[in-house]
Design a protein around this motif. Structure first.
Motif, PDB file in Angstrom:
ATOM      1  N   ARG A  34      32.922  61.259  44.282  1.00  0.00           N
ATOM      2  CA  ARG A  34      31.329  61.573  44.070  1.00  0.00           C
ATOM      3  C   ARG A  34      30.992  60.400  43.317  1.00  0.00           C
ATOM      4  NH1 ARG A  34      29.745  67.373  41.719  1.00  0.00           N
ATOM      5  NH2 ARG A  34      27.750  66.524  42.153  1.00  0.00           N
ATOM      6  N   GLY A  35      29.666  59.965  43.770  1.00  0.00           N
ATOM      7  CA  GLY A  35      29.074  59.042  42.888  1.00  0.00           C
ATOM      8  C   GLY A  35      29.723  57.561  43.215  1.00  0.00           C
ATOM      9  N   ASP A  36      29.992  56.853  41.990  1.00  0.00           N
ATOM     10  CA  ASP A  36      30.765  55.641  42.208  1.00  0.00           C
ATOM     11  C   ASP A  36      32.112  55.457  42.423  1.00  0.00           C
ATOM     12  OD1 ASP A  36      27.849  54.785  41.516  1.00  0.00           O
ATOM     13  OD2 ASP A  36      28.647  54.186  39.449  1.00  0.00           O
ATOM     14  N   ILE A  37      32.327  54.407  43.277  1.00  0.00           N
ATOM     15  CA  ILE A  37      33.741  54.185  43.354  1.00  0.00           C
ATOM     16  C   ILE A  37      33.841  52.610  42.904  1.00  0.00           C
ATOM     17  CG2 ILE A  37      34.376  55.850  45.036  1.00  0.00           C
ATOM     18  CD1 ILE A  37      34.721  53.225  47.110  1.00  0.00           C
ATOM     19  N   CYS A  38      35.157  52.204  42.604  1.00  0.00           N
ATOM     20  CA  CYS A  38      35.251  50.778  42.098  1.00  0.00           C
ATOM     21  C   CYS A  38      36.628  50.276  42.799  1.00  0.00           C
ATOM     22  CB  CYS A  38      35.254  50.715  40.667  1.00  0.00           C
ATOM     23  SG  CYS A  38      35.853  48.891  40.337  1.00  0.00           S
ATOM     24  N   VAL A  39      36.723  49.417  43.962  1.00  0.00           N
ATOM     25  CA  VAL A  39      37.964  49.287  44.646  1.00  0.00           C
ATOM     26  C   VAL A  39      38.492  48.051  43.854  1.00  0.00           C
ATOM     27  CG1 VAL A  39      38.817  48.758  46.539  1.00  0.00           C
ATOM     28  CG2 VAL A  39      37.040  50.219  46.664  1.00  0.00           C
ATOM     29  N   GLY A  40      39.934  47.954  43.575  1.00  0.00           N
ATOM     30  CA  GLY A  40      40.614  46.629  43.043  1.00  0.00           C
ATOM     31  C   GLY A  40      41.850  46.508  43.966  1.00  0.00           C
ATOM     32  N   VAL A  41      41.969  45.041  44.502  1.00  0.00           N
ATOM     33  CA  VAL A  41      42.983  44.576  45.319  1.00  0.00           C
ATOM     34  C   VAL A  41      43.820  43.704  44.565  1.00  0.00           C
ATOM     35  CG1 VAL A  41      43.711  43.777  47.501  1.00  0.00           C
ATOM     36  CG2 VAL A  41      41.607  45.170  47.247  1.00  0.00           C
ATOM     37  N   ALA A  42      45.101  43.938  44.421  1.00  0.00           N
ATOM     38  CA  ALA A  42      45.713  42.948  43.541  1.00  0.00           C
ATOM     39  C   ALA A  42      47.016  42.282  44.398  1.00  0.00           C
ATOM     40  CB  ALA A  42      46.389  43.770  42.362  1.00  0.00           C
ATOM     41  N   ASN A  43      47.415  41.194  44.162  1.00  0.00           N
ATOM     42  CA  ASN A  43      48.732  40.337  44.766  1.00  0.00           C
ATOM     43  C   ASN A  43      48.329  39.990  46.052  1.00  0.00           C
ATOM     44  OD1 ASN A  43      51.136  39.131  44.078  1.00  0.00           O
ATOM     45  ND2 ASN A  43      52.069  40.915  44.557  1.00  0.00           N
ATOM     46  N   LEU A  44      47.368  39.742  46.367  1.00  0.00           N
ATOM     47  CA  LEU A  44      46.892  39.431  47.603  1.00  0.00           C
ATOM     48  C   LEU A  44      45.887  38.313  47.908  1.00  0.00           C
ATOM     49  CD1 LEU A  44      47.340  40.192  50.958  1.00  0.00           C
ATOM     50  CD2 LEU A  44      45.248  41.419  50.621  1.00  0.00           C
ATOM     51  N   GLU A  45      46.211  37.244  48.734  1.00  0.00           N
ATOM     52  CA  GLU A  45      45.093  35.904  48.829  1.00  0.00           C
ATOM     53  C   GLU A  45      43.882  36.493  48.874  1.00  0.00           C
ATOM     54  OE1 GLU A  45      42.501  33.780  50.857  1.00  0.00           O
ATOM     55  OE2 GLU A  45      43.562  35.193  52.022  1.00  0.00           O
ATOM     56  N   SER A  46      43.076  35.849  48.017  1.00  0.00           N
ATOM     57  CA  SER A  46      41.733  36.219  47.720  1.00  0.00           C
ATOM     58  C   SER A  46      40.905  36.617  48.832  1.00  0.00           C
ATOM     59  CB  SER A  46      40.951  35.159  46.848  1.00  0.00           C
ATOM     60  OG  SER A  46      40.855  33.922  47.604  1.00  0.00           O
TER      61      SER A  46
ATOM     62  N   ARG B  19      41.422  37.638  51.971  1.00  0.00           N
ATOM     63  CA  ARG B  19      41.972  38.878  52.550  1.00  0.00           C
ATOM     64  C   ARG B  19      41.788  40.237  51.669  1.00  0.00           C
ATOM     65  NH1 ARG B  19      45.210  37.800  57.007  1.00  0.00           N
ATOM     66  NH2 ARG B  19      46.664  39.423  56.812  1.00  0.00           N
ATOM     67  N   ALA B  20      41.837  39.877  50.327  1.00  0.00           N
ATOM     68  CA  ALA B  20      41.969  41.005  49.412  1.00  0.00           C
ATOM     69  C   ALA B  20      40.273  41.464  49.220  1.00  0.00           C
ATOM     70  CB  ALA B  20      42.213  40.348  47.966  1.00  0.00           C
ATOM     71  N   GLN B  21      39.404  40.466  49.344  1.00  0.00           N
ATOM     72  CA  GLN B  21      37.946  40.451  49.388  1.00  0.00           C
ATOM     73  C   GLN B  21      37.636  41.538  50.670  1.00  0.00           C
ATOM     74  OE1 GLN B  21      35.707  39.814  46.607  1.00  0.00           O
ATOM     75  NE2 GLN B  21      34.799  41.405  47.853  1.00  0.00           N
ATOM     76  N   TYR B  22      38.263  41.122  51.767  1.00  0.00           N
ATOM     77  CA  TYR B  22      38.045  41.883  52.990  1.00  0.00           C
ATOM     78  C   TYR B  22      38.345  43.441  52.720  1.00  0.00           C
ATOM     79  CZ  TYR B  22      38.057  43.499  57.669  1.00  0.00           C
ATOM     80  OH  TYR B  22      37.948  44.412  58.836  1.00  0.00           O
TER      81      TYR B  22
END
Length: 304
Positions: free
Chosen positions: A70-82, A84-87
Motif C-alpha cells: 500500500r502506498g509507496d514502494i522503493c525498488v533497489g537492484v544490486a550487483n547488476l550493470e547499471s 540493466r539494473a535501471q530497467y
C-alpha cells in the motif's frame, strides 16, 4: 561472510514498517439457431481454471490473508550493470504504478530489494545464517514460517524470494501485532463490525529477491524483469506448479512460453489490488481473475 552479503543485510534489518457475458435472448424461429453451448462451457471452464490458478500460486503468511503493498514502494537492484539494473527497477515500478502504488524517489530506502548473485543459494544461506531475525521475526503470521525459510536458503532456484508482511489497521496503517521489543501491545480501535471487511488487513513490508545469474540465462531481461515484478508485488508460492497456466512464472521451465506478464498474471494482480474483500476471500479473487481474462479475450477478439 562477504561484504556484499553484509550490505544486503543492512537493507533488510530495518524494522517492519463485471461478470461473464450472459446468454442473449433466444433467436426468432425464422433465424438460424445459435448454439451457445460452447460459450457456457468455456465460461465454466475459465472460472474453474481461475480458481485453480489462484489456489496454486497464492502463498500468504501462515494463518493470514493475502497481503499487498500500500502506498509507496522503493525498488533497489544490486550487483547488476547499471543500465540493466535501471530497467529492472523501472519495470517493477511501472507495474506497481499500474496497480495504484507510488514508486519512491531516487535515494529512497528499498523495501523491494533485488540482488543478482553468481551463486544465489550460497548468498541466501549466508544471509539467513548471519541474521535469521531479519527474515523471520519470531512472530507468527508475518511470513511463511521456518520450514519455508529453510527452503529459501537451501534450494537451487533461478530466482528465490522472501517476504515479510504485517497486520495493520486498515485506516491508520498502524501495526496490529506486537513485535519483539515492544513494551506494550498495539491497540486497534474497532470502528465498525462487518463480516465482509475486517479492520485489520495485511500489508507487505519488505521483499528480497535473489537472482542466480547462471540459472536465468535462458530468459531475456524483459522476461526476467516481469517475473521479478510478479513475485515482488504478490505473495507467490515458489513451489507452485503452474505448467497448466499461461503465466510468466513458467519462463524458466519454458522460456518461449511467455514474453512477459500475461493476461493471467495481470488479472491476478489487478484482483489482488482490488477491494480489501478480495484479499480476505480467495474465491473472490478467483472470480475477478476469470472476469479479467474474459474481458481480455473480448478485447482481443474485437481487435482482430
Amino acid at each position: 561472510m562477504s561484504l556484499h552479503a553484509l550490505a544486503v543485510l543492512s537493507l533488510l534489518a530495518g524494522s517492519p514498517q463485471q461478470a461473464l457475458p450472459q446468454q442473449p435472448p433466444a433467436a426468432q424461429a425464422q433465424e438460424p439457431a445459435t448454439d451457445l453451448g460452447e460459450v457456457t462451457i468455456e465460461g465454466r471452464r475459465l472460472a474453474g481454471m481461475a480458481r485453480d490458478f489462484v489456489g496454486e500460486i497464492a502463498a500468504p503468511a501462515q494463518r493470514r490473508g493475502l497481503a499487498r503493498w500500500r502506498g509507496d514502494i522503493c525498488v533497489g537492484v544490486a550487483n547488476l550493470e547499471s543500465e540493466r539494473a535501471q530497467y529492472v527497477a523501472d519495470r517493477i515500478s511501472t507495474v506497481a504504478e499500474d496497480l495504484g502504488l507510488s514508486p519512491g524517489q531516487p535515494g529512497c530506502r528499498a523495501n523491494i530489494l533485488v540482488v543478482f548473485a553468481d551463486d544465489g543459494q550460497a548468498l541466501a544461506a549466508a544471509l539467513v545464517d548471519h541474521n535469521r531475525r531479519a527474515f523471520h521475526l519470531g512472530v507468527s503470521g508475518l511470513d511463511r514460517g521456518g520450514e519455508a525459510l529453510e527452503r529459501f536458503a537451501a534450494s537451487i532456484r533461478p530466482v528465490r524470494w522472501w517476504q515479510v508482511s504485517l497486520p495493520v489497521d486498515r485506516d491508520t496503517r498502524e501495526r496490529a501485532v506486537r513485535l519483539p521489543g515492544d513494551l506494550s501491545p498495539p491497540v486497534t480501535t474497532v470502528r465498525g463490525v462487518s463480516r465482509l471487511n475486517s479492520q485489520v488487513v495485511d500489508e507487505l513490508n519488505k521483499t528480497i529477491v535473489i537472482v542466480d545469474v547462471d540459472l536465468v540465462a535462458g530468459a531475456d531481461i524483459v522476461q526476467l524483469a516481469d517475473y521479478v515484478a510478479m513475485v515482488s508485488l504478490a505473495q507467490v508460492d515458489p513451489d507452485a506448479d503452474t505448467t497448466g497456466f499461461d503465466t510468466v512464472l513458467n519462463v524458466f521451465s519454458d522460456p518461449g512460453s511467455a514474453p512477459g506478464l500475461t493476461p493471467w498474471d495481470w488479472s491476478y494482480l489487478h484482483a489482488l489490488y482490488g477491494s480489501e474483500r478480495m484479499r480476505q476471500n480467495p474465491g473472490s479473487i478467483a472470480g475477478e481473475v476469470a472476469d479479467g481474462l474474459a474481458r481480455s479475450r473480448r478485447s482481443s477478439d474485437e481487435a482482430e
